[in-house]
Each structure stands twice: as structure tokens, then as C-alpha cells.
Design a protein around this motif. Structure first.
Motif, mmCIF file in Angstrom:
data_model
loop_
_atom_site.group_PDB
_atom_site.id
_atom_site.type_symbol
_atom_site.label_atom_id
_atom_site.label_comp_id
_atom_site.label_asym_id
_atom_site.label_seq_id
_atom_site.Cartn_x
_atom_site.Cartn_y
_atom_site.Cartn_z
ATOM 1 N N ARG A 132 42.549 43.142 27.267
ATOM 2 C CA ARG A 132 41.473 43.936 27.880
ATOM 3 C C ARG A 132 41.687 45.373 27.415
ATOM 4 O O ARG A 132 42.773 45.930 27.559
ATOM 5 C CB ARG A 132 41.550 43.880 29.402
ATOM 6 N N VAL A 133 40.640 45.962 26.859
ATOM 7 C CA VAL A 133 40.702 47.318 26.337
ATOM 8 C C VAL A 133 39.728 48.177 27.136
ATOM 9 O O VAL A 133 38.561 47.814 27.305
ATOM 10 C CB VAL A 133 40.339 47.364 24.834
ATOM 11 N N TYR A 134 40.217 49.312 27.633
ATOM 12 C CA TYR A 134 39.422 50.210 28.476
ATOM 13 C C TYR A 134 39.309 51.581 27.834
ATOM 14 O O TYR A 134 40.147 51.962 27.026
ATOM 15 C CB TYR A 134 40.083 50.361 29.859
ATOM 16 N N GLY A 135 38.292 52.306 28.208
ATOM 17 C CA GLY A 135 38.045 53.651 27.694
ATOM 18 C C GLY A 135 36.643 53.715 27.113
ATOM 19 O O GLY A 135 35.740 53.005 27.564
ATOM 20 N N VAL A 164 35.608 38.205 20.758
ATOM 21 C CA VAL A 164 35.578 39.498 21.438
ATOM 22 C C VAL A 164 34.236 39.640 22.134
ATOM 23 O O VAL A 164 33.213 39.186 21.618
ATOM 24 C CB VAL A 164 35.825 40.664 20.445
ATOM 25 N N SER A 165 34.229 40.253 23.310
ATOM 26 C CA SER A 165 32.975 40.469 24.035
ATOM 27 C C SER A 165 33.055 41.742 24.868
ATOM 28 O O SER A 165 34.143 42.190 25.239
ATOM 29 C CB SER A 165 32.653 39.277 24.942
ATOM 30 N N ASN A 166 31.882 42.323 25.136
ATOM 31 C CA ASN A 166 31.779 43.447 26.065
ATOM 32 C C ASN A 166 31.731 42.894 27.482
ATOM 33 O O ASN A 166 31.119 41.863 27.737
ATOM 34 C CB ASN A 166 30.514 44.263 25.801
ATOM 35 N N ASP A 218 32.088 45.794 33.207
ATOM 36 C CA ASP A 218 32.791 46.978 33.714
ATOM 37 C C ASP A 218 33.030 48.035 32.631
ATOM 38 O O ASP A 218 33.685 49.039 32.872
ATOM 39 C CB ASP A 218 34.113 46.585 34.373
ATOM 40 N N GLY A 219 32.510 47.814 31.415
ATOM 41 C CA GLY A 219 32.658 48.780 30.329
ATOM 42 C C GLY A 219 33.840 48.530 29.423
ATOM 43 O O GLY A 219 34.035 49.243 28.440
ATOM 44 N N SER A 220 34.635 47.511 29.725
ATOM 45 C CA SER A 220 35.791 47.181 28.894
ATOM 46 C C SER A 220 35.398 46.196 27.790
ATOM 47 O O SER A 220 34.275 45.700 27.748
ATOM 48 C CB SER A 220 36.910 46.583 29.750
ATOM 49 N N VAL A 221 36.342 45.944 26.918
ATOM 50 C CA VAL A 221 36.187 44.928 25.878
ATOM 51 C C VAL A 221 37.226 43.847 26.155
ATOM 52 O O VAL A 221 38.391 44.144 26.437
ATOM 53 C CB VAL A 221 36.365 45.527 24.469
ATOM 54 N N TYR A 222 36.796 42.590 26.089
ATOM 55 C CA TYR A 222 37.646 41.420 26.320
ATOM 56 C C TYR A 222 37.875 40.722 24.986
ATOM 57 O O TYR A 222 36.933 40.488 24.232
ATOM 58 C CB TYR A 222 36.945 40.472 27.294
ATOM 59 N N ILE A 223 39.131 40.401 24.700
ATOM 60 C CA ILE A 223 39.482 39.737 23.445
ATOM 61 C C ILE A 223 40.374 38.538 23.746
ATOM 62 O O ILE A 223 41.340 38.659 24.508
ATOM 63 C CB ILE A 223 40.253 40.683 22.504
#
Length: 89
Positions: free
Chosen positions: A8-11, A35-37, A40-45
Motif C-alpha cells: 500500500r502506497v500513500y501520499g 496495481v489499482s487506485n 482512500d487515495g492510496s495505491v494497492y499493489i
């Protein structure tokens, strides 16, 4: 041995080409998954590959594309799904 990890990537990671960058880096690193948006504004991989491949991929995802600003990066072990390619959802 192939492993599955969930990232999970945030920012500032949506609207900056992060998913396309991730797919390109996955292909270069020999990683499968997707990978998907997220809402909550994060990216899920979800990523699968050998540990050495995953290490390179993780480093690249922490950097992100030029316009991204990664403020938080979370990695978890996942269940092996035997993906055959890497795609954007």
C-alpha cells in the motif's frame, strides 16, 4: 521460490502516473500481479516474484514516478496467486 507481497502506497500517488510506472517497473523486474487506485487515495499493489526481484521492485515503488510524493509505504506478505502477467486494474 516465488513469493506474494501486498503493498500500500500513500501520499500524492494518484493522478501522477503511479500505476503506469508500477506496471513498467514490474515488467522490467519480472514481477507479476496488479496495481489499482483505492478510494482512500492510496495505491494497492499485489506483486509476485523471487525475493531478489521483489527487492528491486519494492525499491522502485518507494521512489515512484517523478511527480509522485510517497509519504507512507506498507508491505505485507500475501497468498501466492500465480499471476501470469502484471496489469492495471
Amino acid at each position: 521460490m516465488t513469493k506474494n507481497i501486498i503493498i500500500r502506497v500513500y501520499g500524492r500517488v494518484q493522478g501522477v502516473g503511479f500505476r503506469y510506472y508500477t506496471r513498467e517497473m514490474a515488467i522490467k523486474s519480472g514481477i507479476t500481479g496488479y496495481v489499482s487506485n483505492e478510494a482512500d487515495g492510496s495505491v494497492y499493489i499485489e506483486a509476485e516474484g523471487a525475493q531478489e526481484q521483489l527487492d528491486v521492485f519494492i525499491r522502485l515503488c518507494k521512489e515512484g514516478p517523478a511527480r509522485a510524493i510517497v509519504t507512507d509505504f506498507r508491505k505485507f506478505e500475501g497468498t501466492l496467486m500465480n499471476y501470469s502477467s502484471f496489469r492495471i486494474k
